[in-house]
Design a protein around this motif. Sequence first.
Motif, PDB file in Angstrom:
ATOM      1  N   GLN A  22       0.843  -1.211   0.000  1.00  0.00           N
ATOM      2  CA  GLN A  22       0.000   0.000   0.000  1.00  0.00           C
ATOM      3  C   GLN A  22       0.869   1.248   0.000  1.00  0.00           C
ATOM      4  O   GLN A  22       1.950   1.274   0.566  1.00  0.00           O
ATOM      5  CB  GLN A  22      -0.916  -0.004   1.237  1.00  0.00           C
ATOM      6  N   GLU A  23       0.396   2.193  -0.697  1.00  0.00           N
ATOM      7  CA  GLU A  23       1.118   3.456  -0.799  1.00  0.00           C
ATOM      8  C   GLU A  23       1.316   4.045   0.583  1.00  0.00           C
ATOM      9  O   GLU A  23       0.432   4.018   1.430  1.00  0.00           O
ATOM     10  CB  GLU A  23       0.357   4.425  -1.696  1.00  0.00           C
ATOM     11  N   GLY A  24       2.555   4.510   0.786  1.00  0.00           N
ATOM     12  CA  GLY A  24       2.900   5.116   2.045  1.00  0.00           C
ATOM     13  C   GLY A  24       3.547   4.164   3.029  1.00  0.00           C
ATOM     14  O   GLY A  24       4.099   4.582   4.030  1.00  0.00           O
ATOM     15  N   LYS A  25       3.463   2.934   2.771  1.00  0.00           N
ATOM     16  CA  LYS A  25       4.083   1.944   3.636  1.00  0.00           C
ATOM     17  C   LYS A  25       5.573   1.863   3.338  1.00  0.00           C
ATOM     18  O   LYS A  25       6.045   2.249   2.278  1.00  0.00           O
ATOM     19  CB  LYS A  25       3.451   0.559   3.445  1.00  0.00           C
ATOM     20  N   ALA A  26       6.329   1.257   4.252  1.00  0.00           N
ATOM     21  CA  ALA A  26       7.767   1.046   4.065  1.00  0.00           C
ATOM     22  C   ALA A  26       7.987  -0.381   3.561  1.00  0.00           C
ATOM     23  O   ALA A  26       7.340  -1.321   4.018  1.00  0.00           O
ATOM     24  CB  ALA A  26       8.502   1.285   5.379  1.00  0.00           C
ATOM     25  N   LEU A  27       8.912  -0.513   2.638  1.00  0.00           N
ATOM     26  CA  LEU A  27       9.219  -1.828   2.025  1.00  0.00           C
ATOM     27  C   LEU A  27      10.635  -2.214   2.374  1.00  0.00           C
ATOM     28  O   LEU A  27      11.577  -1.479   2.071  1.00  0.00           O
ATOM     29  CB  LEU A  27       9.049  -1.766   0.503  1.00  0.00           C
ATOM     30  N   TRP A  86      21.852  -2.721  -8.590  1.00  0.00           N
ATOM     31  CA  TRP A  86      20.381  -2.782  -8.632  1.00  0.00           C
ATOM     32  C   TRP A  86      19.886  -2.110  -9.908  1.00  0.00           C
ATOM     33  O   TRP A  86      20.465  -1.149 -10.384  1.00  0.00           O
ATOM     34  CB  TRP A  86      19.788  -2.085  -7.403  1.00  0.00           C
ATOM     35  N   LEU A  87      18.793  -2.674 -10.401  1.00  0.00           N
ATOM     36  CA  LEU A  87      18.180  -2.122 -11.610  1.00  0.00           C
ATOM     37  C   LEU A  87      16.705  -1.933 -11.358  1.00  0.00           C
ATOM     38  O   LEU A  87      16.065  -2.721 -10.632  1.00  0.00           O
ATOM     39  CB  LEU A  87      18.370  -3.055 -12.810  1.00  0.00           C
ATOM     40  N   LYS A  88      16.165  -0.898 -11.963  1.00  0.00           N
ATOM     41  CA  LYS A  88      14.722  -0.701 -11.969  1.00  0.00           C
ATOM     42  C   LYS A  88      14.294  -0.479 -13.406  1.00  0.00           C
ATOM     43  O   LYS A  88      14.773   0.462 -14.044  1.00  0.00           O
ATOM     44  CB  LYS A  88      14.343   0.511 -11.112  1.00  0.00           C
ATOM     45  N   ASN A  89      13.424  -1.368 -13.778  1.00  0.00           N
ATOM     46  CA  ASN A  89      12.942  -1.313 -15.172  1.00  0.00           C
ATOM     47  C   ASN A  89      14.125  -1.260 -16.141  1.00  0.00           C
ATOM     48  O   ASN A  89      14.186  -0.429 -17.059  1.00  0.00           O
ATOM     49  CB  ASN A  89      11.999  -0.132 -15.387  1.00  0.00           C
ATOM     50  N   GLU A  90      15.112  -2.150 -15.871  1.00  0.00           N
ATOM     51  CA  GLU A  90      16.282  -2.334 -16.712  1.00  0.00           C
ATOM     52  C   GLU A  90      17.230  -1.153 -16.694  1.00  0.00           C
ATOM     53  O   GLU A  90      18.151  -1.088 -17.509  1.00  0.00           O
ATOM     54  CB  GLU A  90      15.879  -2.642 -18.183  1.00  0.00           C
ATOM     55  N   GLN A 147       5.624   4.915  -2.845  1.00  0.00           N
ATOM     56  CA  GLN A 147       4.771   5.751  -3.676  1.00  0.00           C
ATOM     57  C   GLN A 147       4.379   4.965  -4.931  1.00  0.00           C
ATOM     58  O   GLN A 147       4.977   3.968  -5.265  1.00  0.00           O
ATOM     59  CB  GLN A 147       5.519   7.042  -4.049  1.00  0.00           C
ATOM     60  N   THR A 148       3.369   5.478  -5.579  1.00  0.00           N
ATOM     61  CA  THR A 148       2.887   4.764  -6.771  1.00  0.00           C
ATOM     62  C   THR A 148       3.940   4.698  -7.865  1.00  0.00           C
ATOM     63  O   THR A 148       4.010   3.735  -8.628  1.00  0.00           O
ATOM     64  CB  THR A 148       1.635   5.458  -7.319  1.00  0.00           C
ATOM     65  N   ASN A 149       4.797   5.709  -7.927  1.00  0.00           N
ATOM     66  CA  ASN A 149       5.833   5.663  -8.949  1.00  0.00           C
ATOM     67  C   ASN A 149       6.943   4.678  -8.626  1.00  0.00           C
ATOM     68  O   ASN A 149       7.862   4.486  -9.406  1.00  0.00           O
ATOM     69  CB  ASN A 149       6.418   7.057  -9.185  1.00  0.00           C
ATOM     70  N   ASP A 150       6.850   4.052  -7.437  1.00  0.00           N
ATOM     71  CA  ASP A 150       7.828   3.013  -7.113  1.00  0.00           C
ATOM     72  C   ASP A 150       7.437   1.661  -7.696  1.00  0.00           C
ATOM     73  O   ASP A 150       8.179   0.681  -7.578  1.00  0.00           O
ATOM     74  CB  ASP A 150       7.950   2.882  -5.585  1.00  0.00           C
ATOM     75  N   SER A 151       6.269   1.590  -8.248  1.00  0.00           N
ATOM     76  CA  SER A 151       5.877   0.321  -8.899  1.00  0.00           C
ATOM     77  C   SER A 151       6.807   0.045 -10.099  1.00  0.00           C
ATOM     78  O   SER A 151       7.217   0.973 -10.803  1.00  0.00           O
ATOM     79  CB  SER A 151       4.424   0.412  -9.371  1.00  0.00           C
ATOM     80  N   GLY A 152       7.095  -1.216 -10.313  1.00  0.00           N
ATOM     81  CA  GLY A 152       7.948  -1.605 -11.456  1.00  0.00           C
ATOM     82  C   GLY A 152       8.726  -2.875 -11.214  1.00  0.00           C
ATOM     83  O   GLY A 152       8.550  -3.536 -10.179  1.00  0.00           O
ATOM     84  N   LYS A 153       9.576  -3.162 -12.139  1.00  0.00           N
ATOM     85  CA  LYS A 153      10.403  -4.381 -12.083  1.00  0.00           C
ATOM     86  C   LYS A 153      11.773  -4.008 -11.567  1.00  0.00           C
ATOM     87  O   LYS A 153      12.444  -3.123 -12.100  1.00  0.00           O
ATOM     88  CB  LYS A 153      10.529  -5.025 -13.468  1.00  0.00           C
ATOM     89  N   TYR A 154      12.201  -4.733 -10.487  1.00  0.00           N
ATOM     90  CA  TYR A 154      13.487  -4.484  -9.874  1.00  0.00           C
ATOM     91  C   TYR A 154      14.368  -5.721 -10.071  1.00  0.00           C
ATOM     92  O   TYR A 154      13.865  -6.857 -10.055  1.00  0.00           O
ATOM     93  CB  TYR A 154      13.320  -4.174  -8.389  1.00  0.00           C
ATOM     94  N   SER A 155      15.653  -5.506 -10.247  1.00  0.00           N
ATOM     95  CA  SER A 155      16.599  -6.610 -10.478  1.00  0.00           C
ATOM     96  C   SER A 155      17.809  -6.412  -9.598  1.00  0.00           C
ATOM     97  O   SER A 155      18.333  -5.286  -9.468  1.00  0.00           O
ATOM     98  CB  SER A 155      17.040  -6.675 -11.939  1.00  0.00           C
ATOM     99  N   LEU A 156      18.283  -7.527  -9.010  1.00  0.00           N
ATOM    100  CA  LEU A 156      19.513  -7.546  -8.240  1.00  0.00           C
ATOM    101  C   LEU A 156      20.541  -8.330  -9.050  1.00  0.00           C
ATOM    102  O   LEU A 156      20.338  -9.505  -9.357  1.00  0.00           O
ATOM    103  CB  LEU A 156      19.305  -8.215  -6.866  1.00  0.00           C
ATOM    104  N   VAL A 157      21.636  -7.706  -9.400  1.00  0.00           N
ATOM    105  CA  VAL A 157      22.672  -8.339 -10.226  1.00  0.00           C
ATOM    106  C   VAL A 157      23.881  -8.555  -9.343  1.00  0.00           C
ATOM    107  O   VAL A 157      24.431  -7.592  -8.779  1.00  0.00           O
ATOM    108  CB  VAL A 157      23.039  -7.464 -11.439  1.00  0.00           C
ATOM    109  N   VAL A 158      24.271  -9.856  -9.180  1.00  0.00           N
ATOM    110  CA  VAL A 158      25.466 -10.219  -8.421  1.00  0.00           C
ATOM    111  C   VAL A 158      26.506 -10.733  -9.395  1.00  0.00           C
ATOM    112  O   VAL A 158      26.194 -11.458 -10.346  1.00  0.00           O
ATOM    113  CB  VAL A 158      25.134 -11.262  -7.333  1.00  0.00           C
TER     114      VAL A 158
END
Length: 1551
Positions: free
Chosen positions: A1451-1456, A1472-1476, A1503-1514
């Motif tokens: 939910q918006e406003g919560k901490a992740l 880290w990548l967001k939306n490539e 926030q709503t603009n935090d929605s998306g695809k996240y990638s962790l590259v090791v």
Amino acid sequence: MSLPFYQKYHEHYDRGYRSKDLQSTMSQYQQEKKSSAIYTHGSTAYSHMSSAHQQQASEAYGSSAYRQSSQAYSLGSSAYSLGSEVSSKASSAYDYGYNLGLADSSLMIEDYTSKLSPQTKRAKRSLVSGEEKENQPKDYVVPIFSGRQVNVNGITDTEEERIKESAAYVARRNLLATGEGITTTKQSMVSSQQEELFEKKSRKVAIREKAERLALRKTLEETEEFHRKLNEDSLLHAPEFVIKPRSHTVWEKQNVRLHCSVSGWPEPRLTWYKNHVPINVHTNPGKYIIESRYGMHYLEINACDFEDTAQYRASAMNVKGELSAYASIVVKRYKGEYDETRFHAGASTMPLSFGVTPYGFASKFEIHFDDKFDVSFGREGETMSLGCRVVISPEIKHFQPEVQWLRNGTLVSPSKWVQTQWSGDRATLTFSHLNKEDEGLYTLRVRMGEYYEQYSAYVFVRDADAEIAGAPASPLDVVCLDANKDYVIISWKQPAVDGGSPILGYFIDKCEVGTDIWSQCNDTPVKFARFPVTGLIEGRSYIFRVRAVNKTGISNPSRVSEPVAALDPVDRARLKSQPSAPWTGQIIVTEEEPAEGVVPGPPTDLSVTEATRSYVVLSWKPPGQRGHEGIMYFVEKCVADTENWQRVNTEIPVKSPRFALFDLAEGKSYRFRVRCSNSAGVGEPSEATDVTVVGDKLDIPKAPGQIIPSRNTDTSVVVTWEESKDAKELVGYYIESSVVGSNQWEPCNNNPVKGSRFICHGLVNGQSYIFRVRAVNAAGLSEYSQDSEAIEVKAAIATPSPPYDITCLESFRDSMVLGWKQPDKTGGAEITGYYVNYREVIGGVPGKWKEANIKAVSDQAYKISNLKENMVYQFQVAAVNIAGVGTPSEASASFKCEEWTIAVPGPPHGLKYSEVRKTSLVLQWKHPVYSGRTPVIGFFVDIKETKAKDDQWRGINEKAIANTYLKVQNLKEGVSYVFRVRALNQAGVGKPSDVAGPVVAETRPGTKEIVINVDDDGVISLNFECDQMSPDSKLIWSKDYVPVEDSPRLEIDSKGNKSKATFKDLGIDDLGIYSCDVTDTDGIAASYLVDEEEMKRLLALSQEHKFPTVPLKSELAVEIMEKGEVRFWMQAEKLSGNSKANYIFNDKEIFDGPKYKMRMDRNTGIIEMIMEKLEDKDEGTYTFQIQDGKATNQSTLVLIGDVYKNLQKEAEFQKKEWIRKQGPHFAEYLSWEVTGECNVLLKCKVANIKKETHIVWYKDEREITVDEKHDFKDGICTLLITEFSKKDAGFYEVILKDDRGKDKSVLKLVDEAFKDLMTEVCKTIALSATELKIQSTAEGIRLYSFVNYYLDDLKVSWSHNGAAIKYTDRVKSGVTGEQIWLQINEPTPNDKGKYVMELFDGKTTHERKVDLSGQAYDEAFAEFQRLKQAAIAEKNRARVLGGLPDVVTIQEGKALNLTCNLWGDPSPEISWLKNEKSLDSDEHCILKLEAGKTALFTITAVQTNDSGKYSLVVKNKYGTETSDFTVSVFLPEEEAAKAASETQKQNKKAK
């Protein structure tokens, strides 16, 4: 408009088919109304026109002028040659102006000037006078189709050649039609005054005319090149002799020259031959000179000698063929100048066709034949050779006779079937493949000058065996008749043998030359021996064969015919004679326009040439009116008395003036007519034929009559007959013979013979035969004639030939004893005596002959008394037989009548030889009449080869022999010998006898020996049979070569050609040599030696035959039968219908009854006795006795003690077994088998089961449940045990049962039986092991093999280089599933070598091997290193171990807050990548890495603009890994709305 097919390649320039180019050329040509001056390039044209200048002739436009003008353009002459020699002033002027380019040349051709000059055309200057101009025709036009060339189509080998031929034809026509380079006019003389009047030309005019001359030269060169190419295509033709060499007769030492001239294109190559041998000038330098100059060919022979007498041949050859011309040279010499040293062996072998010899003309030649060929018999397909040695006297060196072979009077030419050979003294005729066509009377004719001799004998060729028994023999003499463009008639002769059933007809096959594909020409058999074959392709060659058919099958094919070409007879005759001369360019010039296409007129002379029930053949002549193109024909028919004409060949017109009509109704009447057609249309019909009834016009001939056989020789009979009456087209006669009473007829000839007389050879002497004859023509074979009277085959009787070798055996004061040899020929009858004549010789002059005896003497010696002492006498002897007195012998040598007082004996006499074999013979003689002063005590025999000299006599026996016979041994096979005998007394050796022989040491065909025989009664006899007796021959028996006709110890019985000498009581007195001589033959005899050893053998055999025994195949035996019955039996070799048997038990005879069932089968010789059961009282001895006529035998069998008891037990067991088998039972008891899959299969075979029969399996008395119910179809019951192991040990039992009873079978699989089974299972597993393979792993190298199934009982061991492997942590062995492996961790070079896996099944060790060294080890080790590094990399590479979800909804406003664990050595780097796109840490999004192993992801307030695809590259040095997760941010209101919406949807679904 399309052209007809016959005009596509040869354009006929009718108006309807002219091309546009041709029409425009013609119109342009016709606009020139006046003729221009002649402008020709050929020497012929110039010569003729120059003569016109001198003679002022005015014949230029006559027919001869046109012929000469056309000759100027002949492609075979020197036409279009720029270097031609000319004699006229006009031609000289032209050459001068043409070659030098003079400006004032007055003879330039205006035709070309007008075409090439850019100025206005000036008036043409003419070379003819005014008077000649008046005689010129006005407005002359040369038609387009002014001549034609005869082209033969269909003869060229390929379509390409036909196209080239057609192209050349069209090119010539275009050239002549357009007038390019050719202008037809007259040329005349011009005066010198007119030449002076020519105006001087300006420089410009001179340059223009020079350019025109250059253009003209180019045009002429192109035209010449065109015609040069034209030569190659159309002027090719075979050589022709313009001048042939002629024969010469010259004297020795003179020179002679032969010359000839040959035409042809390409230019032929000429070769000179002498007696068919090419002349090589290098072999005899200076002897021959061969030259070729100016088209003439010369052969000059210097200093001729007699060896140059020969036949010379000039052979001309090019690509179109070969032609030869012959000439003979005869070299004469003066008498007395013959130098024999100049002639040597191997020189010329020219046939002497004239009566000249090196001494002049021969007086007479004597030609003798030796080693002659006899009547010969062969079979189709075999090889045969006829040969004869020829002796010619006087012998002339280097001259050979002319040798000819003839068959039935016709000269035999060498072919692929027959070859002739002359070796200098022997003529040979060889058949490489006999055919029935080769049967006939063969004559060898040898000619020397005007003298010749000949010898003849018949050759018979029997049919080859048919592929199908009962099929007829093959036809013969297949000949092609009346060949045309698409039609040919095939004729043949019917065979003599029909196979036992009538011949139904014949099939005709054809094959195109150059292929091996045969096709059948007729669908149904034809009976008539002629058949028209249609549908041939024009220009191609064919061969044909014929097969006969009866109800049994089809015969072998006949010999193929000679090839025949499908051509018009006129074309064929022209091609055979030589190809016609090349096209000469002759043009027939007319003033008329070419005619339209001409419709052909009707054919003429239409007739029916042949009519049979199968076909009708029409023949006609082409019409006279047919235009210039080819014509074809349509045939029409109609039923007689109607006018309803029907066209027969509606689809394909006929090219040939012949046609065969099939499928006509037999017995109906028809009329026929023919129409012609071409491109212009179809012509009027011919006159119709007379009414023709369909049916055989040629009748089968009538049977011959009055068959009369007469004697000829001892193997042949002459048969004559009365010829068939009113026979048409008779082919000949077939003669058949049959032994009286046999009813089996055999053909005497397989090739019909003409005439009314034939000699049937190959008959058996002494047999009686009957004969019959039938005639044959194309319609078929006649009925058989009546059988002749029987005749016995014997030689015809004649008087004997003269005796010879008359010699004086003893002489007294007033008498002499003469001896002589029997005549060579007895005349076919026994010689009954001799008559002797004598005459006095006084002063060398003989007197008159006087008779010495009035009564014939039977011996070959006679004492003549009442002679005058000291008088010289000559004698002659004549033999006599039943036919009369023969011709007396020639006068003997002169003998003086005086008392002999010499001490040594006279010559032996009566020498004869017999028993001639390849290495031995027997020589016999008589004592000398004059024995000398003391009796004769022995003889010496001398021998020499026939051709040896008299000083080469050698003695055979070192010591004198007392007998008057001697068996000469150790002769050489095939060598001819002569013999003589000398007598010995106390005074010495007398003079030798007359020579006996010559005789060739060989075993003649048909030679038979004496056969000893002992009959069933023990009688011993000598038997002899002779197949070569003459009608008067007798069989004479001798002992030690003394006749024994009335011997008390022998009984002689002779019948026909067989004789038997029977011993009455063979004993010591009968020892000796027994011989049988055949009189009236050439020494045919045989002998048999009875010595002491042979006598003992014969007596023993006689005793056995007197007291015979019945031979036995098997002695008495006993066997137990199926029901437990006991069978006693024995078998004899053979039993007659009168044989009987007695049965004995313990010396008492027993008989057939309830207990004993006795039977004797005389066909098989089996004697048996059957007992139902054996009791204790039946123990004892059994005997079977046999009697068959005089022969007896017996056999005994003893059944006592244990032998009897065992037999009794066996009988009881078999009885129980039979009872058991009445219900369901086991035919084969339970057994086990190990399958290829290493399973154990228990199986048994059952019998006598039915649908209700049940089968139950038990193990250790517990029933085994079987998944499938057995249907017993194959009688086999099985139980499959998979993965067999120790737990499967136990007792297995299977039970069969139904309402008739039950049976069971038990199998114990415990203890040793189980061990044996396990051993077999382990063996099967071991055998299923695959070959060892090498596999690299990350830990090391693994060696492995797969098996179908693994058991612990299978012992596995490994060895390395012959030593057992000790297992450690580095080297391990194990089994995984079906894989048996050996793991070598961290391999080293010490691990290289050969590895062996040993599988021990309990009895046998099975090995699998692999070589881990060299390349195999290197590759495996390299792969291990790669895999090891890959494993290390995989172990240490950077990776995400877990903690990150796939999707996060917040939910918006919560901490992740997200946490994940990382792994990697060295520690990985993260990003880290967001939306490539790269994502950096900030206050809103916090990214941390703790201790290099934990990654933290924190968003403080989502926030709503935090929605998306996240990638962790090791990432570290061993690899990279990416872990993705998705963050979805939602608003609280939206979530509530969604929940409400979901509730409403669920409620709707519930309703």
